[in-house]
Design a protein around this motif. Structure first.
Motif, PDB file in Angstrom:
ATOM      1  N   ARG A  96      37.249  39.530  38.718  1.00 50.12           N
ATOM      2  CA  ARG A  96      38.565  40.242  39.386  1.00 50.12           C
ATOM      3  C   ARG A  96      39.385  39.644  38.135  1.00 50.12           C
ATOM      4  N   ILE A  97      40.058  40.588  37.642  1.00 48.42           N
ATOM      5  CA  ILE A  97      41.160  40.678  37.040  1.00 48.42           C
ATOM      6  C   ILE A  97      43.126  40.618  36.993  1.00 48.42           C
ATOM      7  N   GLY A  98      43.033  39.989  37.254  1.00 50.37           N
ATOM      8  CA  GLY A  98      44.938  39.952  38.129  1.00 50.37           C
ATOM      9  C   GLY A  98      45.347  41.110  36.900  1.00 50.37           C
ATOM     10  N   GLN A  99      45.720  42.059  37.707  1.00 49.81           N
ATOM     11  CA  GLN A  99      46.600  43.459  37.113  1.00 49.81           C
ATOM     12  C   GLN A  99      47.865  43.359  36.721  1.00 49.81           C
ATOM     13  N   THR A 100      48.190  43.814  35.965  1.00 49.58           N
ATOM     14  CA  THR A 100      49.954  43.940  35.548  1.00 49.58           C
ATOM     15  C   THR A 100      50.317  44.770  37.344  1.00 49.58           C
ATOM     16  N   GLN A 101      52.274  44.274  37.246  1.00 47.39           N
ATOM     17  CA  GLN A 101      52.464  44.621  37.547  1.00 47.39           C
ATOM     18  C   GLN A 101      53.024  45.536  37.973  1.00 47.39           C
ATOM     19  N   GLY A 102      52.165  46.870  38.639  1.00 45.77           N
ATOM     20  CA  GLY A 102      52.705  48.285  38.580  1.00 45.77           C
ATOM     21  C   GLY A 102      51.781  48.741  38.079  1.00 45.77           C
ATOM     22  N   ALA A 129      40.466  48.056  41.933  1.00 46.75           N
ATOM     23  CA  ALA A 129      39.774  47.293  43.004  1.00 46.75           C
ATOM     24  C   ALA A 129      41.141  47.334  44.142  1.00 46.75           C
ATOM     25  N   SER A 130      40.436  47.502  45.215  1.00 46.53           N
ATOM     26  CA  SER A 130      41.308  47.444  46.483  1.00 46.53           C
ATOM     27  C   SER A 130      42.104  46.268  46.644  1.00 46.53           C
ATOM     28  N   SER A 131      42.131  45.527  45.914  1.00 52.55           N
ATOM     29  CA  SER A 131      43.610  44.002  46.398  1.00 52.55           C
ATOM     30  C   SER A 131      44.439  44.927  45.112  1.00 52.55           C
ATOM     31  N   GLY A 132      43.888  45.307  44.107  1.00 50.27           N
ATOM     32  CA  GLY A 132      44.871  45.311  43.452  1.00 50.27           C
ATOM     33  C   GLY A 132      44.176  45.144  41.597  1.00 50.27           C
ATOM     34  N   ASP A 133      43.226  44.883  41.875  1.00 51.42           N
ATOM     35  CA  ASP A 133      42.655  43.739  40.745  1.00 51.42           C
ATOM     36  C   ASP A 133      41.656  45.256  39.543  1.00 51.42           C
ATOM     37  N   ILE A 134      41.904  44.887  38.645  1.00 52.51           N
ATOM     38  CA  ILE A 134      41.441  45.515  37.297  1.00 52.51           C
ATOM     39  C   ILE A 134      40.084  44.865  37.323  1.00 52.51           C
ATOM     40  N   LEU A 158      42.156  34.873  36.072  1.00 48.82           N
ATOM     41  CA  LEU A 158      41.612  35.983  37.544  1.00 48.82           C
ATOM     42  C   LEU A 158      41.888  35.810  38.291  1.00 48.82           C
ATOM     43  N   GLY A 159      41.540  37.234  38.828  1.00 47.31           N
ATOM     44  CA  GLY A 159      42.464  36.813  40.736  1.00 47.31           C
ATOM     45  C   GLY A 159      41.741  36.680  41.859  1.00 47.31           C
ATOM     46  N   GLY A 160      42.468  37.155  42.732  1.00 47.20           N
ATOM     47  CA  GLY A 160      41.933  35.761  43.937  1.00 47.20           C
ATOM     48  C   GLY A 160      40.310  36.377  44.688  1.00 47.20           C
ATOM     49  N   GLY A 161      39.759  35.486  46.159  1.00 53.41           N
ATOM     50  CA  GLY A 161      38.584  35.761  46.503  1.00 53.41           C
ATOM     51  C   GLY A 161      38.179  35.107  47.143  1.00 53.41           C
ATOM     52  N   GLY A 162      37.761  35.050  48.571  1.00 55.91           N
ATOM     53  CA  GLY A 162      37.325  34.956  49.278  1.00 55.91           C
ATOM     54  C   GLY A 162      38.587  34.145  50.162  1.00 55.91           C
ATOM     55  N   SER A 163      38.320  32.945  50.985  1.00 58.88           N
ATOM     56  CA  SER A 163      39.706  32.533  51.455  1.00 58.88           C
ATOM     57  C   SER A 163      40.798  32.074  51.363  1.00 58.88           C
ATOM     58  N   GLY A 164      41.342  32.443  50.582  1.00 57.72           N
ATOM     59  CA  GLY A 164      42.754  32.547  50.521  1.00 57.72           C
ATOM     60  C   GLY A 164      43.479  33.488  50.106  1.00 57.72           C
ATOM     61  N   VAL A 165      44.224  33.290  49.132  1.00 55.29           N
ATOM     62  CA  VAL A 165      45.520  33.878  49.105  1.00 55.29           C
ATOM     63  C   VAL A 165      44.641  35.322  47.946  1.00 55.29           C
TER      64      VAL A 165
ATOM     65  N   ASP B  16      44.951  28.628  35.781  1.00 52.87           N
ATOM     66  CA  ASP B  16      46.335  29.483  36.143  1.00 52.87           C
ATOM     67  C   ASP B  16      47.574  29.501  35.678  1.00 52.87           C
ATOM     68  N   PHE B  17      47.790  30.576  35.567  1.00 52.04           N
ATOM     69  CA  PHE B  17      48.555  31.066  33.921  1.00 52.04           C
ATOM     70  C   PHE B  17      49.187  32.069  34.421  1.00 52.04           C
ATOM     71  N   GLY B  18      47.975  32.791  35.810  1.00 55.08           N
ATOM     72  CA  GLY B  18      49.117  34.211  36.166  1.00 55.08           C
ATOM     73  C   GLY B  18      48.880  35.248  35.595  1.00 55.08           C
ATOM     74  N   PRO B  19      48.790  36.468  35.982  1.00 54.93           N
ATOM     75  CA  PRO B  19      48.628  37.904  34.990  1.00 54.93           C
ATOM     76  C   PRO B  19      49.977  38.100  33.992  1.00 54.93           C
ATOM     77  N   PRO B  20      49.841  38.410  33.239  1.00 58.06           N
ATOM     78  CA  PRO B  20      50.553  38.772  32.182  1.00 58.06           C
ATOM     79  C   PRO B  20      52.077  38.917  32.610  1.00 58.06           C
ATOM     80  N   GLU B  21      53.534  38.686  31.977  1.00 56.02           N
ATOM     81  CA  GLU B  21      54.217  39.892  32.493  1.00 56.02           C
ATOM     82  C   GLU B  21      54.003  40.908  31.854  1.00 56.02           C
ATOM     83  N   TYR B  22      54.077  41.586  33.343  1.00 56.65           N
ATOM     84  CA  TYR B  22      55.247  43.197  33.160  1.00 56.65           C
ATOM     85  C   TYR B  22      55.754  43.417  32.236  1.00 56.65           C
TER      86      TYR B  22
END
Ligand code: SF4
Ligand code: SF4
Ligand code: SF4
Ligand code: SF4
Lengths: 413, 365
Positions: A96-102, A129-134, A158-165, B16-22
């Motif tokens: 899971r890779i955190g997506q860019t916002q929007g 994915a449903s969460s929003g992640d790539i 990385l994105g989230g998963g399991g029992s967390g945010v 923990d750097f988070g997703p890139p600035e959009y």
């Protein structure tokens, strides 16, 4: 679609899946075949899926662990239950890779992600994915750290998963929507940056989802898809352009299409007075604005509403989020570093930690112990905006009862 | 086209750097008009224009994709973004793809290229949105049906309503392959949810070594599991009368398999709604409790979906979402016009606790 598919990539006959290449909608089987031409493991994924189509069950093993060093989440481990027959699926993990916002990307960054996905996964993405992640599908355990190292170079985490945010998501908001009552993209980015630890090292009883929609149209489905939902609202009057209203009146039946459908019947229209709205009774449903976007616009005193406790079935039943904070001045809170929000969440998480059971969503916990008790614990007053209507049964759990003067002494004697 | 270096750079932190600035990923016209949009209009199916206070206009072209996307297709989309949209594109939360154009003249050539590549253009007002779905047999161990296959079979039928705008209102369709419902499909106008209908089979020989017994007992929402020794060793028993086949126990304990080729199937739910417009958000209600898994094209389930869609299309007044239509005609009529059998399973006998909260954004501020 161009037909360079499957000369290679035909290790398995797939007569059942082939039937899903027919028809006008884009076919995921074609996508899998495209991957299979260069990825032997995805060739086996096709084979294993065909096997499922024959057997009417999935062929994935339960459980198993895999991760990236330093992270408690972000990887969904997948091990085939038929690794001898489909060795390519023996380890076929999701990253899971955190997506860019929007969900905005550039062609160059997509190409780079595609290179990484070809090199360390099965050449297969989920957008999204449903969460929003790539998601990328098909990474082996020993490839996870090297893959992450390459993702890190382009600032994808990385994105989230399991029992967390879980990875939060937002509607497109002010980037392309005139109805965004707060900056959904900025709020979501601030949130995910602030809660990196809670995201990557799950320590809660169960998952926690957060979503941001800019107005009550709720395009990001936050009211149903998240424990913590932000929906933009305005407080003042709907702005009316009477000339534009007149133009709409020429092409539509304003009474039929707009006014009769107002849930609180707070509107009226006639030639003389034009459109009149009793804003004190408007519940900001968005209907009239959706119908006449050139004539009606939301007000300018803006913020967000916080709804709480929404979730789907697992584990004890589905429910929608209810109003917890009717109006939250998110811009003001943001300027000060989000003290209101972070303190509220600290109190809620502490309460959840102390009272919740394992695998109990926070909405289920407050259902179990009572919403009134929950509000008391987190220091919010009960207010009628939170409810649709007051209780309908008389089993009131009063916290104390009256006693006659001297009653206690009498008993003691 | 913005280079990689213009959009992302290696972070200082190791984790923990988070997703890139959009912001750098927003097309320049979006950056210039961020928060300044005034109104929008749908020009035709799949094409809309947003007009800014500044007078600038951005044209959006939307097409349907598959959530499962190959790197080949990803590169193809990137090429189209370069050709028509300055190197930018975005996805929607429903697996559609959007190109934001500052040049009106690029609309038709882009649509032609998309159509040639097999991407349907549409999915806006008066249309069905792209169906959202979960992992299914392709990639989840708890799935009770396949997500991609059902979605493809349903969307082949709904394609005509994606590329046109003749539906009474917006239509949201979704699929989930177990009641965990990754993606919260339960508030869609029409939803298919895969269900089990046979209690889990306890693997008595295995359970002690792979599961934690108290945790397994506690996982059951209806108290159907109790500790019960087997051959003198700790194990559990399932009260089959009580079990509601939710699969929670299997989630925590691999020795309680519940997937079953004969008994796993699809249920149909209708009338969910997420937006607050006109009526409050609502969870969907049961229409058909169970239909068999019929790969590769699930004809029974597809037909059931189309039965609802066609009944709604014919019966709804302009602007009525599925639940508004049903509320107006009443549930008895819904079952009559669809021909679905009403059974005792349609009566909710599951105690959910409180139902009186304000599950909407309806507040007088
Ligand atoms: S939720 Fe509202 S602000 Fe956000 S994209 Fe939808 S209509 Fe626009
Ligand atoms: S936003 Fe909704 S409640 Fe408010 S005036 Fe318009 S239709 Fe009525
Ligand atoms: S809905 Fe259930 S089976 Fe489907 S992907 Fe989610 S957890 Fe897995
Ligand atoms: S499937 Fe659900 S209801 Fe049945 S025994 Fe397992 S946890 Fe209990």
């Amino acid at each position: 679609m161009s037909n360079e598919t499957a000369k290679k990539g035909k290790k398995w006959e797939t007569p059942l899946l082939d039937q899903l290449k027919e028809g006008p909608w884009p076919s995921f089987v074609r996508e899998l075949e495209r991957c299979a031409t260069t990825s032997p493991r995805t060739e086996d994924l096709l084979g294993q899926l065909e096997q499922s189509y024959k057997d009417n069950v999935n062929h994935w093993k339960h459980g198993g662990m895999a991760g990236v060093t330093g992270y408690g989440t972000g990887i969904t481990a997948r091990f085939s239950a038929m690794p001898e027959k489909f060795p390519g699926c023996k380890e076929y993990h999701t990253v899971r890779i955190g997506q860019t916002q929007g969900y905005f990307y550039t062609s160059e960054v997509l190409r780079k992600l595609a290179d990484i996905c070809d090199k360390y996964a099965g050449g297969l993405f989920d957008f999204h994915a449903s969460s929003g992640d790539i998601q990328t599908l098909g990474t082996r355990t020993d490839e996870l750290d090297p893959m992450f190292a390459e993702l890190r170079k382009i600032h994808f985490d990385l994105g989230g998963g399991g029992s967390g945010v879980r990875t939060p998501s937002a509607c497109i908001g002010p980037a392309r929507c005139e109805w965004a009552m707060f900056d959904t993209l900025r709020a979501c980015q601030d949130f995910v940056e602030h809660y990196q630890d809670e995201l990557h090292r799950p320590m809660f009883n169960y998952k926690w989802k957060t979503k941001f929609s800019g107005c009550p149209n709720d395009c990001d489905c936050s009211g149903v898809r998240s424990d913590l939902s932000f929906v933009g609202v305005w407080k003042d009057n709907i702005r009316i352009d009477q000339d534009a209203v007149k133009k709409y009146a020429e092409k539509m039946n304003i009474w039929e299409d707009v006014i009769y459908k107002c849930p609180t019947k707070c509107m009226s229209y006639d030639e003389k007075n034009g459109m009149v709205i009793d804003d004190s009774n408007c519940v900001k449903c968005m209907h009239c604005i959706n119908m006449m976007p050139k004539a009606l616009r939301p007000g300018v005193v803006r913020g967000a509403q916080i709804r709480f406790g929404g979730k789907v079935t697992m584990t004890v039943g589905a429910r929608l989020g209810f109003v917890l904070v009717p109006f939250y001045d998110i811009e003001k809170d943001k300027k000060e570093g989000y003290p209101f929000l972070t303190e509220l969440l600290d109190r809620i998480w502490e309460f959840w930690d102390e009272n919740g059971a394992s695998r109990e969503r926070v909405g289920e916990l407050i259902q179990r112990i009572g919403i009134g008790n929950f509000l008391e614990e987190i220091g919010l007053d009960p207010i009628p905006e939170m409810i649709a209507f007051p209780r309908q049964n008389p089993f009131i759990d009063f916290e104390e009862y009256y006693e006659e003067e001297g009653e206690e002494e009498e008993q003691e004697e | 086209m913005p280079s990689l270096a213009e959009t992302v750079k290696e972070p200082e932190q190791l984790t923990d750097f988070g997703p890139p600035e959009y912001w750098p990923f927003l097309p320049p016209i979006v950056q210039r008009n961020y928060g300044k949009w005034k109104y929008h209009e749908i020009l035709k199916p799949g094409v809309m224009v947003h007009v800014s206070e500044s007078g600038e206009k951005v044209y959006t072209v939307r097409c349907g994709g598959t959530r499962e996307t190959s790197t080949t297709t990803t590169r193809l989309l990137a090429d189209l973004a370069d050709k028509y949209a300055g190197g930018y594109l975005r996805f929607t939360s429903r697996n559609s793809i959007e190109f934001l154009l500052d040049n009106e003249e690029n609309i038709e050539p882009l649509i032609k290229d998309l159509t040639d590549e097999g991407f349907p253009v549409g999915g806006m007002a008066g249309s069905v949105g792209n169906m959202i779905h979960t992992q299914g047999w392709l990639h989840c161990h708890t799935s009770a049906g396949d997500a991609n296959g059902v979605t493809k079979a349903v969307m082949d039928e709904l394609h005509k309503y994606y590329v046109s705008d003749e539906l009474p209102a917006k239509l949201r369709v979704a699929f989930a392959c177990c009641i965990n419902m990754c993606g919260s499909v339960g508030a869609s106008d029409v939803a298919l949810i895969a269900l089990h209908r046979r209690p889990p089979k306890v693997q008595y020989d295995k359970i002690r070594s792979v599961c934690e017994i108290p945790g397994t007992v506690a996982a059951c929402p209806v108290d159907a599991i109790s500790p019960k020794p087997y051959n003198g060793k700790p194990s559990v028993a399932v009260n089959e009368e009580r079990c509601v086949y939710c699969g929670n126990c299997y989630s925590v304990c691999p020795a309680m398999p519940i997937a079953d080729p004969l008994n796993d199937g699809l249920s149909l739910w209708v009338g969910g709604k997420i937006s607050n417009a006109r009526v409050k958000p609502r969870l969907a209600s049961l229409a058909v409790p169970w239909m068999p898994n019929e790969p590769p094209r699930w004809p029974t389930a597809v037909k059931a979906v189309m039965t609802v869609v066609e009944a709604w299309r014919k019966g709804a007044k302009r602007g009525e979402r599925v639940i508004e239509w049903i509320d107006r005609i009443g549930w008895p009529n819904f079952f009559k016009v669809t021909g679905f059998e009403f059974t005792k399973y349609h009566i909710d006998d599951y105690r959910l606790g409180e139902t009186t909260m304000n599950y909407s954004n309806y507040v007088r501020l």
